[in-house]
Write a protein that holds these residues in place. Structure first.
Motif, PDB file in Angstrom:
ATOM      1  N   GLN A 119      15.906   1.223  45.862  1.00  0.00           N
ATOM      2  CA  GLN A 119      14.850   1.045  44.920  1.00  0.00           C
ATOM      3  C   GLN A 119      13.590   1.650  45.491  1.00  0.00           C
ATOM      4  O   GLN A 119      12.643   1.353  45.980  1.00  0.00           O
ATOM      5  CB  GLN A 119      14.686  -0.611  45.318  1.00  0.00           C
ATOM      6  CG  GLN A 119      13.838  -1.068  44.079  1.00  0.00           C
ATOM      7  CD  GLN A 119      14.527  -1.654  42.939  1.00  0.00           C
ATOM      8  OE1 GLN A 119      15.722  -1.532  42.949  1.00  0.00           O
ATOM      9  NE2 GLN A 119      13.710  -2.046  42.178  1.00  0.00           N
ATOM     10  N   ARG A 149      18.145   1.892  35.593  1.00  0.00           N
ATOM     11  CA  ARG A 149      18.696   1.604  36.914  1.00  0.00           C
ATOM     12  C   ARG A 149      20.069   1.425  36.814  1.00  0.00           C
ATOM     13  O   ARG A 149      20.752   1.645  37.846  1.00  0.00           O
ATOM     14  CB  ARG A 149      18.246   0.367  37.461  1.00  0.00           C
ATOM     15  CG  ARG A 149      16.810   0.437  37.708  1.00  0.00           C
ATOM     16  CD  ARG A 149      16.124  -0.878  37.993  1.00  0.00           C
ATOM     17  NE  ARG A 149      14.629  -0.950  38.630  1.00  0.00           N
ATOM     18  CZ  ARG A 149      13.628  -0.795  37.807  1.00  0.00           C
ATOM     19  NH1 ARG A 149      13.769  -0.886  36.652  1.00  0.00           N
ATOM     20  NH2 ARG A 149      12.272  -0.507  38.396  1.00  0.00           N
ATOM     21  N   PRO A 165      15.904   9.611  40.786  1.00  0.00           N
ATOM     22  CA  PRO A 165      15.118   8.763  39.926  1.00  0.00           C
ATOM     23  C   PRO A 165      13.786   9.256  39.438  1.00  0.00           C
ATOM     24  O   PRO A 165      12.866  10.141  39.977  1.00  0.00           O
ATOM     25  CB  PRO A 165      14.769   7.454  41.081  1.00  0.00           C
ATOM     26  CG  PRO A 165      14.987   8.469  42.497  1.00  0.00           C
ATOM     27  CD  PRO A 165      16.050   9.527  42.151  1.00  0.00           C
TER      28      PRO A 165
END
Length: 490
Positions: free
Chosen positions: A280, A431, A463
């Motif tokens: 994350q 995601r 990402p």
């Protein structure tokens, strides 16, 4: 009030970092979106709900010791523990960092936007399940492997009575045994890779005997529940009308192509699928932390031996530096806390001899994590399981065929696929589909399973920056802005 340190994430890494910094005399603010400490690894039900039992957790002794330490500092006033606080962005300011949070500790609709300030920052936000699309994966009853475990730990609920757990990696084993312990029947654990992939990585296992003992414990539990482990086997389709009713299992070769004639339909009412995890990284990217590509195809935060990132004052610990499990996260959090103390001119909280041991543990556990990632990769030819009408992006309902058409029209990467198809523009912001869209974008001219070379690694999945890391009501932002202007005018 500005804290000496703000820790984002109340899992093993964040708890260890906060406890270490507090032991060295610093004032700490610890933020977490959950209602209790522990993160996903030590996930517990909300206070006042039905307890789920200690059998679902590992190393509760460490967890309780950390909770006791943090609680003592909270009572003493040196720790601000802010649970149900969702961090949506963080920025550097004139004397450290401003962390923007949404306080969701009240009733629904009463969210409050706040700013927490600290001189240094530890980011320990963990990871989420990596998923691959396949026909039927959007049916009710199909979960991530982590979702199955979260239901058990957080709510004491088994997702079904006839369950299959599939994907790759050792994480499938605790999920399967926990589901079986809850009373459900686990029909199979389907591991996509062959156990022979561990042959060249025995050294990492030998150097981590605790991991070998843990694996043996799962083997005993699987045998006790009579759960078969089917290696080189995947779920290629889920079937059902209103919800999941059955799955199709198939044997695959070394690159993940289905072996013709091995397909078998199994009646189930729940399926948990896990293909590893994705760090994350939203906040680390926003703050400008340098990333590097890890062996599992993820990008991770680059850190030094003390968990310092490339941005001064920002430290990163846990899964954000490479998926490695709770034991590694604890030690990285401890090192991050020690680095914060050193940078603040404080003496270490850990004895020198013990600190040397901690660094050695980190090296050993990182080596095991790399070996695990190499032994359990996402199969190269997994896109051969995906039909053109298979939904690739669930939020925007984009089928895989539309992604392939975009590539045929000239899209060369996941970003261009996103612009042409809207894959990744939905609620989850890529995601769930980002990794899959990248793989689909790099299929070769011979179709699914043929992969074009990708600069930088096996998938080059990077990402993207999200200035808003978690959904936040505009009303809460407006109220915070109004209050700030009112205070400045007084």
């Amino acid at each position: 009030m500005r804290s000496d340190l703000v820790v984002i994430g109340g899992g093993p890494a964040g708890m260890a970092a906060a406890a270490t910094a507090l032991a060295g005399g610093l004032r700490v603010t610890l933020l977490d979106s959950g209602r209790t400490l522990g993160g996903q690894y030590w996930r517990h039900p909300a206070p006042g709900s039905v307890p789920t039992g200690d059998h679902l957790h590992h190393d509760l002794t460490t967890y309780r010791a950390l909770v006791d330490v943090l609680d003592a500092h909270r009572v003493a006033g040196t720790l601000d523990l802010l649970l149900s606080h969702h961090v949506w962005t963080a920025v550097a300011d004139e004397d450290g960092f401003a962390v923007h949070v949404l306080d969701r500790s009240g009733t629904a609709g009463s969210e409050v936007a706040e700013v927490i300030r600290g001189r240094q920052l530890v980011i320990a936000t963990g990871a989420f399940d990596r998923q691959l699309p396949f026909p039927g994966w959007d049916l009710p009853g199909v979960f991530t492997a982590g979702g199955l475990q979260a239901l058990l730990k957080g709510n004491g609920v088994a997702a079904g009575s006839r369950v299959v757990v599939a994907g790759t990696g050792p994480f499938l084993l605790p999920v399967a045994t926990a589901v079986a312990d809850s009373g459900a029947r686990v029909l199979a654990v389907c591991e996509a890779n062959s156990p022979t992939r561990w042959g060249r990585r025995v050294g990492a296992v030998v150097r981590s005997p605790a991991k070998a003992i843990e694996g043996a414990g799962y083997a005993v539990a699987l045998a006790r529940h009579r759960i078969p482990v089917r290696t080189s086997t995947v779920v290629v389709a889920a079937h059902g009308q209103a919800r999941l009713e059955a799955v199709t299992l198939a044997a695959v070769d070394g690159v993940g192509r289905v072996r013709p004639g091995t397909e078998r339909r199994v009646v189930v009412d729940a399926l948990g699928v896990g293909w590893g995890f994705v760090p994350q990284l939203d906040l680390a990217i926003t703050l400008g932390c340098r990333l590097l590509e890890w062996v599992d195809g993820n990008h991770v935060a680059e850190v030094d031996a003390g968990q310092r990132s490339s941005v001064a004052g920002v430290l990163v610990a846990g899964e954000l530096t490479g998926i490695g499990g709770a034991a590694l996260a604890l030690r990285e959090g401890q090192l991050a806390g020690e680095s914060v103390l050193a940078d603040a001119g404080r003496p270490p909280a850990t004895a020198p001899a013990r600190l040397v041991q901690v660094r050695r543990e980190v090296e050993r556990l990182r080596a095991f994590a790399r070996a695990m990632a190499e032994a359990h990769p996402v199969p190269q030819a997994w896109t051969t399981w995906v039909q053109d009408d298979t939904v690739a992006c669930r939020c925007e309902e984009v089928p895989a065929g539309r992604v392939r058409a975009a590539v045929a029209a000239g899209a060369s990467d996941a970003r261009q696929v996103k612009q042409l198809t809207r894959a990744g523009m939905g609620w989850c912001q890529g995601r769930m589909c980002g990794y899959a869209a990248t793989c689909l974008a790099h299929e070769g001219p011979d179709g699914p399973g043929d992969r074009r070379p990708v600069d930088g690694g096996p998938t080059a999945y990077a990402p993207v920056e999200r200035l808003v890391a978690t959904p936040i009501p505009l009303g809460a932002l407006a109220a915070a802005e109004f209050e700030a202007k009112g205070n400045s005018a007084m």
